[in-house]
Design a protein around this motif. Structure first.
Motif, short mmCIF file in Angstrom:
data_model
loop_
_atom_site.label_atom_id
_atom_site.label_comp_id
_atom_site.label_asym_id
_atom_site.label_seq_id
_atom_site.Cartn_x
_atom_site.Cartn_y
_atom_site.Cartn_z
N ALA A 39 18.28 9.54 11.70
CA ALA A 39 19.35 10.51 11.60
C ALA A 39 19.02 11.99 11.08
CB ALA A 39 20.48 10.06 10.73
N CYS A 40 17.65 12.08 10.51
CA CYS A 40 17.17 13.19 10.16
C CYS A 40 16.35 13.79 11.14
CB CYS A 40 16.30 12.93 8.53
SG CYS A 40 17.33 12.42 7.37
N ASN A 41 15.96 13.05 12.17
CA ASN A 41 15.22 13.34 13.20
C ASN A 41 13.70 13.94 12.68
OD1 ASN A 41 16.94 14.05 15.36
ND2 ASN A 41 17.76 15.74 14.34
N ALA A 42 13.38 12.79 11.74
CA ALA A 42 11.93 12.80 10.78
C ALA A 42 11.15 12.33 11.98
CB ALA A 42 12.05 12.12 9.54
N LYS A 43 9.90 12.72 12.03
CA LYS A 43 8.55 12.25 12.64
C LYS A 43 7.89 11.54 11.52
CE LYS A 43 4.73 14.59 13.65
NZ LYS A 43 3.85 13.32 13.58
N PHE A 44 7.97 10.01 11.73
CA PHE A 44 7.42 9.27 10.68
C PHE A 44 6.51 8.06 11.15
CE2 PHE A 44 10.30 5.68 10.68
CZ PHE A 44 11.55 6.33 11.48
N ASP A 45 5.78 7.58 10.02
CA ASP A 45 4.88 6.49 10.41
C ASP A 45 5.46 5.29 9.52
OD1 ASP A 45 2.74 5.19 11.78
OD2 ASP A 45 1.41 5.62 9.86
N THR A 46 5.22 4.29 10.15
CA THR A 46 5.72 2.86 9.40
C THR A 46 4.48 2.07 9.21
OG1 THR A 46 6.17 1.71 11.26
CG2 THR A 46 7.99 2.98 10.34
N VAL A 47 4.60 1.30 8.10
CA VAL A 47 3.52 0.34 7.86
C VAL A 47 4.31 -1.16 7.50
CG1 VAL A 47 1.71 -0.53 5.99
CG2 VAL A 47 2.04 1.94 6.66
N ASP A 48 3.97 -1.95 8.30
CA ASP A 48 4.50 -3.55 8.31
C ASP A 48 4.08 -4.30 7.05
OD1 ASP A 48 6.04 -5.72 8.71
OD2 ASP A 48 5.35 -6.15 10.57
N VAL A 49 4.63 -4.42 5.89
CA VAL A 49 4.05 -5.26 4.97
C VAL A 49 4.06 -6.63 5.22
CG1 VAL A 49 4.84 -3.32 3.28
CG2 VAL A 49 6.37 -5.16 3.70
N LEU A 50 5.01 -7.07 6.21
CA LEU A 50 4.99 -8.33 6.42
C LEU A 50 3.41 -8.75 7.17
CD1 LEU A 50 8.62 -9.05 7.95
CD2 LEU A 50 7.76 -9.55 5.57
N SER A 51 3.08 -7.87 7.99
CA SER A 51 1.76 -8.24 8.81
C SER A 51 0.58 -7.70 7.88
CB SER A 51 1.78 -7.65 9.86
OG SER A 51 2.22 -6.39 10.02
N ASN A 52 0.85 -7.16 6.66
CA ASN A 52 -0.22 -6.73 5.93
C ASN A 52 0.09 -7.14 4.41
OD1 ASN A 52 -1.70 -4.75 7.52
ND2 ASN A 52 0.32 -4.18 7.71
N PRO A 53 -0.05 -8.52 4.16
CA PRO A 53 0.26 -9.09 2.47
C PRO A 53 -0.30 -8.35 1.58
CG PRO A 53 -0.39 -10.94 4.11
CD PRO A 53 -0.60 -9.65 4.80
N ASP A 54 -1.45 -7.82 1.86
CA ASP A 54 -2.09 -7.20 0.74
C ASP A 54 -1.35 -5.98 0.32
OD1 ASP A 54 -2.92 -6.11 3.23
OD2 ASP A 54 -4.72 -5.46 2.63
N ILE A 55 -1.09 -5.20 1.45
CA ILE A 55 -0.32 -4.02 0.97
C ILE A 55 1.01 -4.34 0.53
CG2 ILE A 55 0.80 -1.94 2.28
CD1 ILE A 55 -2.15 -1.63 2.83
N ARG A 56 1.74 -5.47 0.87
CA ARG A 56 2.92 -5.68 0.39
C ARG A 56 2.89 -5.80 -0.96
NH1 ARG A 56 6.65 -10.89 2.50
NH2 ARG A 56 8.49 -10.11 0.94
N ASP A 57 1.67 -6.15 -1.85
CA ASP A 57 1.85 -6.19 -3.37
C ASP A 57 1.24 -5.05 -3.70
OD1 ASP A 57 2.71 -9.08 -3.53
OD2 ASP A 57 0.96 -9.62 -3.06
N GLY A 58 0.11 -4.61 -3.03
CA GLY A 58 -0.27 -3.27 -3.34
C GLY A 58 0.33 -1.93 -3.61
N ILE A 59 1.37 -2.13 -2.71
CA ILE A 59 2.25 -0.80 -2.66
C ILE A 59 3.29 -0.91 -3.87
CG2 ILE A 59 4.09 -1.80 -1.14
CD1 ILE A 59 2.54 1.80 -1.06
N LYS A 60 3.65 -2.09 -4.36
CA LYS A 60 4.47 -2.21 -5.24
C LYS A 60 3.78 -1.95 -6.55
CE LYS A 60 7.25 -5.72 -3.19
NZ LYS A 60 7.40 -7.33 -3.04
N GLN A 61 2.41 -2.10 -6.69
CA GLN A 61 1.43 -1.75 -7.90
C GLN A 61 1.52 -0.02 -7.97
OE1 GLN A 61 -1.99 -3.67 -7.76
NE2 GLN A 61 -1.02 -5.67 -7.81
#
Lengths: 102, 83
Positions: free
Chosen positions: A41-63
Protein backbone atom coordinates in the motif's frame (compact mmCIF):
# COMPACT_ATOMS: atom_id res chain seq x y z
CA UNK A 1 29.56 -16.53 7.73
CA UNK A 2 27.58 -16.92 10.94
CA UNK A 3 23.91 -15.99 11.23
CA UNK A 4 24.44 -12.49 12.63
CA UNK A 5 26.85 -11.68 9.77
CA UNK A 6 24.37 -13.11 7.26
CA UNK A 7 21.67 -10.83 8.67
CA UNK A 8 23.93 -7.77 8.54
CA UNK A 9 24.73 -8.56 4.90
CA UNK A 10 21.02 -8.90 4.05
CA UNK A 11 20.29 -5.57 5.71
CA UNK A 12 23.01 -3.85 3.72
CA UNK A 13 21.83 -5.20 0.38
CA UNK A 14 18.40 -3.57 0.52
CA UNK A 15 16.92 -0.37 1.94
CA UNK A 16 13.77 -2.21 3.04
CA UNK A 17 13.87 -5.80 4.32
CA UNK A 18 10.92 -7.66 5.77
CA UNK A 19 11.64 -10.84 7.76
CA UNK A 20 8.43 -12.82 7.45
CA UNK A 21 6.85 -16.26 7.45
CA UNK A 22 6.46 -17.29 3.83
CA UNK A 23 6.82 -14.79 0.96
CA UNK A 24 4.83 -12.02 -0.69
CA UNK A 25 2.91 -14.51 -2.84
CA UNK A 26 2.28 -17.00 -0.04
CA UNK A 27 2.47 -15.40 3.41
CA UNK A 28 2.19 -18.21 5.95
CA UNK A 29 0.76 -16.14 8.78
CA UNK A 30 -1.81 -13.37 9.14
CA UNK A 31 0.61 -10.91 10.71
CA UNK A 32 3.20 -11.46 7.96
CA UNK A 33 0.49 -11.15 5.33
CA UNK A 34 -0.67 -7.84 6.81
CA UNK A 35 2.91 -6.55 6.84
CA UNK A 36 3.23 -7.32 3.10
CA UNK A 37 -0.09 -5.58 2.34
CA UNK A 38 1.00 -2.50 4.26
CA UNK A 39 4.29 -2.26 2.33
CA UNK A 40 2.43 -2.76 -0.97
CA UNK A 41 0.00 0.00 0.00
CA UNK A 42 3.03 2.27 0.52
CA UNK A 43 4.30 1.31 -2.98
CA UNK A 44 7.51 0.27 -1.27
CA UNK A 45 10.21 -1.67 -3.08
CA UNK A 46 11.21 -4.26 -0.51
CA UNK A 47 12.98 -7.57 -0.13
CA UNK A 48 11.69 -10.40 2.05
CA UNK A 49 13.42 -13.17 3.95
CA UNK A 50 11.37 -16.29 4.64
CA UNK A 51 12.25 -17.33 8.19
CA UNK A 52 10.38 -20.62 7.76
CA UNK A 53 12.88 -21.80 5.19
CA UNK A 54 15.79 -20.32 7.18
CA UNK A 55 15.49 -21.63 10.79
CA UNK A 56 18.88 -20.13 11.71
CA UNK A 57 17.66 -16.69 10.62
CA UNK A 58 14.36 -17.21 12.46
CA UNK A 59 16.18 -17.29 15.81
CA UNK A 60 19.05 -15.04 14.79
CA UNK A 61 16.83 -12.13 13.83
CA UNK A 62 15.08 -12.24 17.21
CA UNK A 63 18.44 -11.89 18.94
CA UNK A 64 19.58 -9.21 16.48
CA UNK A 65 16.68 -6.92 17.33
CA UNK A 66 15.82 -8.22 20.80
CA UNK A 67 12.28 -8.73 19.48
CA UNK A 68 10.55 -12.09 19.98
CA UNK A 69 8.16 -12.20 17.04
CA UNK A 70 8.00 -12.27 13.25
CA UNK A 71 7.41 -10.26 11.03
CA UNK A 72 10.16 -7.71 11.51
CA UNK A 73 10.63 -4.67 9.30
CA UNK A 74 14.00 -2.98 8.70
CA UNK A 75 14.57 0.29 6.83
CA UNK A 76 18.19 1.22 6.09
CA UNK A 77 19.26 -1.44 8.57
CA UNK A 78 17.20 0.05 11.39
CA UNK A 79 14.62 -2.14 13.13
CA UNK A 80 11.26 -0.36 12.66
CA UNK A 81 8.93 -2.80 14.36
CA UNK A 82 6.59 -5.72 14.03
CA UNK A 83 3.12 -5.95 12.59
CA UNK A 84 1.41 -3.74 15.21
CA UNK A 85 3.92 -0.91 14.94
CA UNK A 86 3.87 -1.08 11.13
CA UNK A 87 0.08 -0.75 11.14
CA UNK A 88 0.18 2.16 13.60
CA UNK A 89 2.83 3.95 11.53
CA UNK A 90 0.88 3.31 8.32
CA UNK A 91 -2.33 4.66 9.82
CA UNK A 92 -0.67 7.92 10.89
CA UNK A 93 1.38 8.28 7.67
CA UNK A 94 4.76 7.92 9.41
CA UNK A 95 5.70 4.78 7.46
CA UNK A 96 4.92 6.40 4.10
CA UNK A 97 7.17 9.35 5.07
CA UNK A 98 10.04 7.05 6.01
CA UNK A 99 9.75 5.18 2.71
CA UNK A 100 9.43 8.34 0.60
CA UNK A 101 12.56 9.72 2.26
CA UNK A 102 14.68 6.88 0.88
CA UNK B 1 -3.94 -22.55 28.15
CA UNK B 2 -3.05 -18.87 28.63
CA UNK B 3 -6.02 -16.65 29.43
CA UNK B 4 -6.33 -12.91 28.90
CA UNK B 5 -6.34 -12.51 32.69
CA UNK B 6 -2.99 -14.34 32.93
CA UNK B 7 -1.44 -11.94 30.41
CA UNK B 8 -3.00 -8.88 32.11
CA UNK B 9 -1.53 -10.01 35.44
CA UNK B 10 1.98 -10.66 34.09
CA UNK B 11 2.16 -7.33 32.29
CA UNK B 12 0.77 -5.30 35.21
CA UNK B 13 3.24 -6.95 37.60
CA UNK B 14 6.17 -6.36 35.26
CA UNK B 15 5.68 -2.64 34.50
CA UNK B 16 5.32 0.16 37.08
CA UNK B 17 1.92 1.86 37.51
CA UNK B 18 0.54 -0.21 34.68
CA UNK B 19 -3.08 -0.78 33.68
CA UNK B 20 -4.05 -3.30 30.98
CA UNK B 21 -7.28 -3.70 29.06
CA UNK B 22 -7.25 -7.04 27.32
CA UNK B 23 -9.52 -9.20 25.21
CA UNK B 24 -8.89 -12.42 23.41
CA UNK B 25 -10.45 -15.48 21.93
CA UNK B 26 -7.86 -17.93 23.24
CA UNK B 27 -6.06 -17.74 19.89
CA UNK B 28 -5.43 -14.03 19.54
CA UNK B 29 -5.14 -11.43 22.29
CA UNK B 30 -5.57 -7.65 21.96
CA UNK B 31 -4.14 -5.49 24.76
CA UNK B 32 -4.17 -1.75 25.46
CA UNK B 33 -1.36 -1.12 27.93
CA UNK B 34 -1.14 2.18 29.81
CA UNK B 35 1.82 3.28 31.96
CA UNK B 36 3.89 6.43 32.55
CA UNK B 37 6.93 4.19 31.95
CA UNK B 38 6.30 4.55 28.23
CA UNK B 39 6.85 8.30 28.27
CA UNK B 40 10.55 8.55 27.37
CA UNK B 41 10.56 5.48 25.11
CA UNK B 42 9.90 4.99 21.41
CA UNK B 43 7.35 2.42 20.28
CA UNK B 44 9.83 -0.42 19.85
CA UNK B 45 11.23 0.17 23.35
CA UNK B 46 7.69 0.35 24.78
CA UNK B 47 6.78 -3.01 23.29
CA UNK B 48 10.11 -4.48 24.44
CA UNK B 49 9.17 -3.47 28.01
CA UNK B 50 5.99 -5.53 27.62
CA UNK B 51 7.84 -8.51 26.18
CA UNK B 52 10.31 -8.29 29.08
CA UNK B 53 7.43 -8.27 31.58
CA UNK B 54 6.06 -11.40 29.90
CA UNK B 55 9.47 -13.08 29.89
CA UNK B 56 9.36 -16.66 28.67
CA UNK B 57 5.88 -17.32 30.03
CA UNK B 58 4.12 -17.18 26.74
CA UNK B 59 6.93 -17.95 24.32
CA UNK B 60 4.57 -19.83 22.02
CA UNK B 61 1.50 -17.64 22.39
CA UNK B 62 3.32 -14.30 22.35
CA UNK B 63 3.06 -14.29 18.59
CA UNK B 64 -0.70 -13.85 18.91
CA UNK B 65 -0.57 -10.79 21.16
CA UNK B 66 -1.42 -7.52 19.43
CA UNK B 67 -0.80 -4.51 21.60
CA UNK B 68 -1.14 -0.74 21.81
CA UNK B 69 1.07 0.98 24.36
CA UNK B 70 0.45 4.52 25.60
CA UNK B 71 1.02 6.89 28.50
CA UNK B 72 -1.92 7.85 30.76
CA UNK B 73 -2.05 11.23 28.97
CA UNK B 74 -2.28 9.56 25.54
CA UNK B 75 -4.96 7.23 26.86
CA UNK B 76 -6.97 10.15 28.30
CA UNK B 77 -6.69 12.07 25.03
CA UNK B 78 -7.88 9.04 23.09
CA UNK B 79 -10.77 8.44 25.51
CA UNK B 80 -11.63 12.14 25.27
CA UNK B 81 -12.04 11.76 21.51
CA UNK B 82 -14.21 8.67 21.62
CA UNK B 83 -16.85 9.63 24.17
Amino acid sequence: MDTQEKIKAQLQENDIVLYMKGNTMFPQCGFSGRAVEILKACNAKFDTVDVLSNPDIRDGIKQYSNWPTIPQLYIKGEFIGGSDIMLEMYQNGELQEKIKAL
Amino acid sequence: MVTPEDIKGWIEQGIAECRVEISGDGQHFYAVIVSPEFAERNRVQQHQLVYKALGDRMKAEIHALSMQTMTPEEYAAREGQSN
